[in-house]
Design a protein around this motif. Structure first.
Motif, PDB file in Angstrom:
ATOM      1  N   GLY A 296      34.059  12.296   2.070  1.00 19.21           N
ATOM      2  CA  GLY A 296      35.196  12.194   1.160  1.00 19.21           C
ATOM      3  C   GLY A 296      34.781  11.826  -0.258  1.00 19.21           C
ATOM      4  N   PHE A 297      33.487  11.561  -0.463  1.00 15.63           N
ATOM      5  CA  PHE A 297      33.053  11.189  -1.809  1.00 15.63           C
ATOM      6  C   PHE A 297      32.921  12.415  -2.710  1.00 15.63           C
ATOM      7  CE2 PHE A 297      31.510   7.106   0.060  1.00 15.63           C
ATOM      8  CZ  PHE A 297      32.225   6.276  -0.791  1.00 15.63           C
ATOM      9  N   ALA A 298      33.159  12.195  -4.002  1.00 18.55           N
ATOM     10  CA  ALA A 298      33.118  13.271  -4.985  1.00 18.55           C
ATOM     11  C   ALA A 298      31.696  13.475  -5.511  1.00 18.55           C
ATOM     12  CB  ALA A 298      34.064  12.924  -6.136  1.00 18.55           C
ATOM     13  N   ALA A 299      31.515  14.559  -6.277  1.00 19.37           N
ATOM     14  CA  ALA A 299      30.177  14.953  -6.745  1.00 19.37           C
ATOM     15  C   ALA A 299      29.451  13.824  -7.486  1.00 19.37           C
ATOM     16  CB  ALA A 299      30.283  16.189  -7.628  1.00 19.37           C
ATOM     17  N   ASN A 300      30.154  13.128  -8.362  1.00 16.75           N
ATOM     18  CA  ASN A 300      29.499  12.046  -9.111  1.00 16.75           C
ATOM     19  C   ASN A 300      28.995  10.949  -8.198  1.00 16.75           C
ATOM     20  OD1 ASN A 300      29.807  13.086 -11.621  1.00 16.75           O
ATOM     21  ND2 ASN A 300      31.750  12.015 -12.035  1.00 16.75           N
ATOM     22  N   ALA A 301      29.813  10.623  -7.200  1.00 15.11           N
ATOM     23  CA  ALA A 301      29.422   9.564  -6.261  1.00 15.11           C
ATOM     24  C   ALA A 301      28.192  10.010  -5.462  1.00 15.11           C
ATOM     25  CB  ALA A 301      30.586   9.225  -5.335  1.00 15.11           C
ATOM     26  N   ILE A 302      28.129  11.300  -5.121  1.00 10.95           N
ATOM     27  CA  ILE A 302      26.946  11.817  -4.414  1.00 10.95           C
ATOM     28  C   ILE A 302      25.725  11.688  -5.327  1.00 10.95           C
ATOM     29  CG2 ILE A 302      25.847  13.847  -3.362  1.00 10.95           C
ATOM     30  CD1 ILE A 302      28.634  14.967  -2.833  1.00 10.95           C
ATOM     31  N   ALA A 303      25.877  12.150  -6.578  1.00 10.52           N
ATOM     32  CA  ALA A 303      24.741  12.132  -7.510  1.00 10.52           C
ATOM     33  C   ALA A 303      24.227  10.703  -7.706  1.00 10.52           C
ATOM     34  CB  ALA A 303      25.149  12.760  -8.841  1.00 10.52           C
ATOM     35  N   ASP A 304      25.143   9.744  -7.875  1.00  8.27           N
ATOM     36  CA  ASP A 304      24.727   8.342  -8.047  1.00  8.27           C
ATOM     37  C   ASP A 304      23.849   7.888  -6.890  1.00  8.27           C
ATOM     38  OD1 ASP A 304      26.097   7.986 -10.363  1.00  8.27           O
ATOM     39  OD2 ASP A 304      27.809   6.911  -9.461  1.00  8.27           O
ATOM     40  N   ARG A 305      24.310   8.186  -5.683  1.00  8.32           N
ATOM     41  CA  ARG A 305      23.596   7.720  -4.490  1.00  8.32           C
ATOM     42  C   ARG A 305      22.266   8.441  -4.325  1.00  8.32           C
ATOM     43  NH1 ARG A 305      28.744   6.627  -4.251  1.00  8.32           N
ATOM     44  NH2 ARG A 305      29.631   5.053  -2.860  1.00  8.32           N
ATOM     45  N   VAL A 306      22.289   9.752  -4.528  1.00  9.03           N
ATOM     46  CA  VAL A 306      21.060  10.543  -4.372  1.00  9.03           C
ATOM     47  C   VAL A 306      20.015  10.106  -5.400  1.00  9.03           C
ATOM     48  CG1 VAL A 306      20.125  12.867  -4.725  1.00  9.03           C
ATOM     49  CG2 VAL A 306      22.140  12.543  -3.285  1.00  9.03           C
ATOM     50  N   ASN A 307      20.458   9.851  -6.609  1.00  7.92           N
ATOM     51  CA  ASN A 307      19.515   9.465  -7.665  1.00  7.92           C
ATOM     52  C   ASN A 307      18.974   8.059  -7.460  1.00  7.92           C
ATOM     53  OD1 ASN A 307      19.684  11.916  -8.960  1.00  7.92           O
ATOM     54  ND2 ASN A 307      21.402  11.283 -10.251  1.00  7.92           N
ATOM     55  N   ASP A 308      19.844   7.165  -6.991  1.00  7.79           N
ATOM     56  CA  ASP A 308      19.401   5.782  -6.814  1.00  7.79           C
ATOM     57  C   ASP A 308      18.218   5.710  -5.859  1.00  7.79           C
ATOM     58  OD1 ASP A 308      19.982   2.805  -7.211  1.00  7.79           O
ATOM     59  OD2 ASP A 308      19.954   2.985  -5.024  1.00  7.79           O
ATOM     60  N   SER A 309      18.259   6.509  -4.794  1.00  6.31           N
ATOM     61  CA  SER A 309      17.157   6.443  -3.822  1.00  6.31           C
ATOM     62  C   SER A 309      16.249   7.672  -3.889  1.00  6.31           C
ATOM     63  CB  SER A 309      17.699   6.223  -2.410  1.00  6.31           C
ATOM     64  OG  SER A 309      18.722   7.138  -2.130  1.00  6.31           O
ATOM     65  N   GLN A 310      16.463   8.509  -4.921  1.00  4.56           N
ATOM     66  CA  GLN A 310      15.555   9.648  -5.140  1.00  4.56           C
ATOM     67  C   GLN A 310      15.379  10.490  -3.879  1.00  4.56           C
ATOM     68  OE1 GLN A 310      13.606  10.346  -8.367  1.00  4.56           O
ATOM     69  NE2 GLN A 310      15.662   9.548  -8.716  1.00  4.56           N
ATOM     70  N   CYS A 311      16.478  10.992  -3.364  1.00  2.00           N
ATOM     71  CA  CYS A 311      16.408  11.818  -2.156  1.00  2.00           C
ATOM     72  C   CYS A 311      15.735  13.148  -2.473  1.00  2.00           C
ATOM     73  CB  CYS A 311      17.811  12.087  -1.611  1.00  2.00           C
ATOM     74  SG  CYS A 311      18.625  10.588  -1.054  1.00  2.00           S
TER      75      CYS A 311
ATOM     76  N   GLU B 257      27.877  20.894  -7.208  1.00  2.00           N
ATOM     77  CA  GLU B 257      28.267  20.178  -8.441  1.00  2.00           C
ATOM     78  C   GLU B 257      27.366  18.964  -8.659  1.00  2.00           C
ATOM     79  OE1 GLU B 257      32.413  18.808  -9.028  1.00  2.00           O
ATOM     80  OE2 GLU B 257      32.881  20.589  -7.824  1.00  2.00           O
ATOM     81  N   ALA B 258      27.129  18.232  -7.588  1.00  2.00           N
ATOM     82  CA  ALA B 258      26.293  17.026  -7.701  1.00  2.00           C
ATOM     83  C   ALA B 258      24.871  17.401  -8.109  1.00  2.00           C
ATOM     84  CB  ALA B 258      26.277  16.267  -6.375  1.00  2.00           C
ATOM     85  N   LEU B 259      24.399  18.551  -7.592  1.00  4.72           N
ATOM     86  CA  LEU B 259      23.004  18.944  -7.803  1.00  4.72           C
ATOM     87  C   LEU B 259      22.675  19.236  -9.263  1.00  4.72           C
ATOM     88  CD1 LEU B 259      22.412  21.107  -4.633  1.00  4.72           C
ATOM     89  CD2 LEU B 259      21.030  19.154  -5.341  1.00  4.72           C
ATOM     90  N   ALA B 260      23.692  19.419 -10.079  1.00  5.96           N
ATOM     91  CA  ALA B 260      23.431  19.628 -11.498  1.00  5.96           C
ATOM     92  C   ALA B 260      22.740  18.402 -12.095  1.00  5.96           C
ATOM     93  CB  ALA B 260      24.745  19.905 -12.220  1.00  5.96           C
ATOM     94  N   ASN B 261      22.946  17.229 -11.446  1.00  4.70           N
ATOM     95  CA  ASN B 261      22.382  15.983 -11.992  1.00  4.70           C
ATOM     96  C   ASN B 261      21.477  15.245 -11.022  1.00  4.70           C
ATOM     97  OD1 ASN B 261      23.975  16.166 -14.422  1.00  4.70           O
ATOM     98  ND2 ASN B 261      25.731  15.742 -13.092  1.00  4.70           N
ATOM     99  N   THR B 262      20.828  15.949 -10.126  1.00  2.00           N
ATOM    100  CA  THR B 262      19.975  15.258  -9.157  1.00  2.00           C
ATOM    101  C   THR B 262      18.594  15.916  -9.111  1.00  2.00           C
ATOM    102  OG1 THR B 262      20.854  16.687  -7.425  1.00  2.00           O
ATOM    103  CG2 THR B 262      21.879  14.527  -7.639  1.00  2.00           C
ATOM    104  N   PRO B 263      17.742  15.624 -10.088  1.00  2.92           N
ATOM    105  CA  PRO B 263      16.460  16.314 -10.195  1.00  2.92           C
ATOM    106  C   PRO B 263      15.511  16.094  -9.014  1.00  2.92           C
ATOM    107  CG  PRO B 263      16.649  14.529 -11.815  1.00  2.92           C
ATOM    108  CD  PRO B 263      17.988  14.694 -11.199  1.00  2.92           C
ATOM    109  N   SER B 264      15.705  15.014  -8.234  1.00  2.00           N
ATOM    110  CA  SER B 264      14.746  14.754  -7.143  1.00  2.00           C
ATOM    111  C   SER B 264      14.927  15.705  -5.957  1.00  2.00           C
ATOM    112  CB  SER B 264      14.892  13.306  -6.666  1.00  2.00           C
ATOM    113  OG  SER B 264      16.203  13.098  -6.177  1.00  2.00           O
ATOM    114  N   VAL B 265      16.084  16.354  -5.876  1.00  2.00           N
ATOM    115  CA  VAL B 265      16.382  17.168  -4.683  1.00  2.00           C
ATOM    116  C   VAL B 265      15.683  18.520  -4.752  1.00  2.00           C
ATOM    117  CG1 VAL B 265      18.207  18.331  -3.361  1.00  2.00           C
ATOM    118  CG2 VAL B 265      18.593  16.042  -4.313  1.00  2.00           C
ATOM    119  N   GLN B 266      14.855  18.783  -3.743  1.00  2.00           N
ATOM    120  CA  GLN B 266      14.157  20.070  -3.704  1.00  2.00           C
ATOM    121  C   GLN B 266      14.758  21.039  -2.701  1.00  2.00           C
ATOM    122  OE1 GLN B 266      10.247  18.617  -2.801  1.00  2.00           O
ATOM    123  NE2 GLN B 266      10.374  17.262  -4.578  1.00  2.00           N
TER     124      GLN B 266
END
Ligand code: WTA
Length: 675
Positions: A185-200, A224-233
């Motif tokens: 249920g979380f939105a793109a920004n919330a995903i990006a925050d979490r993914v970036n914090d732990s560098q998934c 949408e989230a992936l636009a701001n999550t550089p660690s995700v391959q």
């Protein structure tokens, strides 16, 4: 800690609101066949577990599979705990292989029911035996490996409730990758925050999921989230509905393609007891959500043992139990009591994809009857919704398979408890009200159902090895019957070890408020019988429909809106949700003068509500927005939340306002209320 609300808890007269005289002993027929069959058995084991917690937990650990035994049970240096030091274990092995390689191989591990009904009026059902689960987990673990994912890598999981979600967790655990599940249920920004914090390095998702008849666009939100999550391959996409989704060459992979190519055998990696198992983000009082880190050995042992005793699973007298915890795996309850606890016990776990009111209000009761569910674990907010929807939906169904009921997530009011007991449990099933937190990893206070008499509204007595206390702010115990702060003095195996990337914040948040103790953030009272009555959070964490939400998170989302100058968010008691989000907002001056008509204000309120849903997710959407010229602040500049809470709840303010900087503000707040 918000001192005003602490004071309120400390001084609250609860005797008047709670009835301690209602006591329900365990039904004799339940007790006779239970894992812990009597109060004497509970009390003697509890006494032993407190006198010597290390041998108690070591004995429990011995029931699991270890590649190498620990050399020391506990290494404790506040706030740093190491449990089962040097032990080598794998939780995927304990959940799957241990059963798949035994005579339980053909026992059903997972029963899954999809939400939509087909044209023939039936829903989609899948069943996996332990042997089949074993095969799927191994293949998917190899699929992860084929992407180069290895031990220690962080893998985000943003999926709906499908069997593959459980498989994803077990596959990560198998190879030592650290999963970080983000609620769907979380939105793109919330995903990006979490993914970036732990560098998934990867995100596992699915095309869409079904909820209340609609399709939730999971892959689209991930994009949408992936636009701001550089660690995700890598992005792995499960085809659930077949809805069209964009796939980016090289980055996005279909789950079924990877699995088709994967080798069938993947041995479970022997992991150190203290290797991280997962990160799970939860709300606190300040800043962004914290990534709590759970490690392997201690978490395995306590989720295993609490499930065995509190839900009476793994009970040889009940080999055919069908256990259903309605929590989404996106929350800690789903981690510990959909996946890790029950599977370690070799249970049959039911997973349901969708909403309780689709296609009608009796869906849950139909599922219980169709699958002969014996143990049912849900949240008070759901029970309040069932009550509102009316008894006829429950009464249409037999529910005669049920033998045990549970609740979690918030205090349950005695009336709801009684309704649950009488209508769902048909006055036959014990109810276990389980108190615990994302931080505790597993149940801490709950009745052992064959042993401990229950009182509606109380989580009753502590689990083995756990010694909660109710204390003052200075850490002094309060007398029986008085309100205070709930703390835990000694370490327990499944406690979160740290906040990802910020150990100092971990120490400060949990181990500094009350000297020498873990502070839970909850107010509680212990009665003369040693029963705990939870009274809700004493800090700025809200509990909305059983979901944790920091007031600060919603405030940050609001002030990120270009028209908002300042925002203060409080909780207002709500019959259905427990608490509802109320936001007091001051506008940037240009907009203040523009939005003067009632229509313009109403439109702006709607815009802000939508904005919060878009920034965080609809679970954070404010129920009410109130505009004001200024927020009431103390002389030191702190927002006076107590006043706002009162205003949100009663519409008026009775308390002491002598430290207010601007008395005018209150008058203005009142003026600004329209309709
Ligand atoms: C609240 C959910 C009263 C409490 C497992 C706690 C409860 C917060 C209960 C943790 C209960 C949970 N009775 N309150 N049985 N269970 N809570 O981290 O305020 O999502 O601090 O973990 O929920 O929420 P969390």
């Amino acid at each position: 800690m918000a001192s005003q609300s602490v004071t309120k808890v400390l001084s609250q007269d609860l005797e008047s609101t709670l009835r301690e005289d209602r006591v329900f002993p365990p039904p004799p027929e339940f007790a006779a066949a239970a894992n812990i069959p009597s109060l004497e058995a509970y009390e003697s084991l509890y006494a032993r577990s407190i006198a010597d917690p290390e041998s108690f937990w070591a004995e429990a650990a011995s029931e699991l599979h270890w590649f190498e035994k620990w050399t020391k049970v506990l290494d404790w240096n506040l706030p740093n705990a190491k449990w089962f030091v040097d032990g080598k274990i794998n939780l995927s092995y304990n959940c799957v292989d241990r059963h798949a390689l035994s005579d339980r191989a053909n026992k059903t591990a997972i029963i899954w029911e999809g939400e939509p009904y087909g044209s023939d009026g039936t829903s989609q059902i899948r069943k996996l035996t332990y042997a089949e689960l074993h095969a799927e987990v191994q293949k998917f673990a190899n699929a992860l490996k084929s992407l180069g994912i290895k031990k220690g890598d962080r893998v985000a999981v943003y999926m709906g409730m499908t069997p593959e979600l459980a498989i994803a967790l077990l596959a990560c655990a198998r190879i030592g990758a650290i999963h970080s599940v983000i609620f769907g249920g979380f939105a793109a920004n919330a995903i990006a925050d979490r993914v970036n914090d732990s560098q998934c390095v990867a995100i596992l998702t699915q095309d869409t999921s079904y909820r209340r008849g609609a399709q939730i666009q999971l892959k689209k939100t991930v994009d949408e989230a992936l636009a701001n999550t550089p660690s995700v391959q890598h992005v792995v996409v499960l085809k659930r509905s077949g809805a069209e989704v964009a796939m980016q060459q090289g980055r996005d992979h279909w789950w079924h393609d990877l699995v088709a190519k994967a080798d069938p055998t993947c041995l479970a990696e022997p992991l150190d007891s203290e290797d991280p198992l997962y990160i799970l983000y939860t709300s606190g009082t300040t800043g962004k959500p914290k990534g709590l880190v759970h490690t392997t050995g201690g978490y395995a042992v306590q989720t295993y043992l609490t499930t065995k005793y509190v839900f009476d699973l793994g009970n040889p007298n009940h080999p055919d139990d069908v256990y259903w915890c309605t929590a989404d795996i996106g929350w800690v309850t789903g981690h510990s009591y959909v996946v890790y606890g029950p599977l370690q016990n070799g249970a049959t776990v039911l997973m349901y994809e969708g909403a309780p009111n689709h296609p009608d209000f009796s869906r849950f009761w139909k599922i219980i009857d169709d699958h002969r569910v014996t143990i049912f674990y849900t949240a008070p907010t759901a029970i309040r919704a069932f009550i509102k929807w009316g008894n006829e939906h429950v009464e249409k169904h037999g529910l005669d398979s049920l033998r045990l009921l549970g609740t979690v997530g918030e205090p349950i009011n005695p009336e709801s408890w009684m309704w649950y007991r009488e209508r769902v449990g048909q006055s036959r099933c014990p109810i276990v009200d389980t108190w615990w937190q994302t931080e505790t990893g597993a149940i801490m206070i709950a009745p052992i159902p064959g042993a401990v008499p229950t009182k509606p509204g109380s989580a009753t007595r502590p689990f083995f090895g756990i010694q909660p206390e109710v204390v003052t702010r200075e850490g002094d115990p309060v007398p029986a019957g008085s309100g205070g702060l709930l703390v835990i003095r000694k370490p327990w195996p499944s406690m979160a070890r740290t906040i990802y990337g910020d150990h100092e914040r971990y120490q400060k948040t949990y181990w500094s408020d009350v000297p020498g103790c873990y502070f839970t953030g909850d107010g509680a009272r212990k009665d003369a019988d040693g029963y705990y009555w939870l009274m809700g959070r004493v800090d700025d964490v809200l509990n909305v429909s059983g979901h944790r939400l920091g007031t600060m998170e919603v405030e940050s989302a609001l002030v990120a809106h270009p028209k908002v100058a300042e925002a203060a968010v409080v909780g207002r008691p709500d019959d259905l949700k427990g608490q509802a989000v109320v936001a007091f907002v001051t506008l940037e001056s240009a907009h203040n003068s523009a939005a003067t008509t009632p229509e313009a204000l109403a439109a702006l309120k709607e815009e802000l509500k939508k904005w919060v849903s878009k920034e965080i997710g609809s679970l954070a959407r404010p129920e009410e927005i109130r505009f004001t010229d200024a927020l009431p602040k103390t002389r030191s500049g702190k927002i006076m939340r107590r006043l706002l809470r009162e205003l949100a709840t009663h519409g008026t303010i009775q308390g002491d306002t002598t430290t207010l900087e601007d008395f005018q503000v209150i008058a203005k707040l009142r003026e600004s209320e329209e309709g």
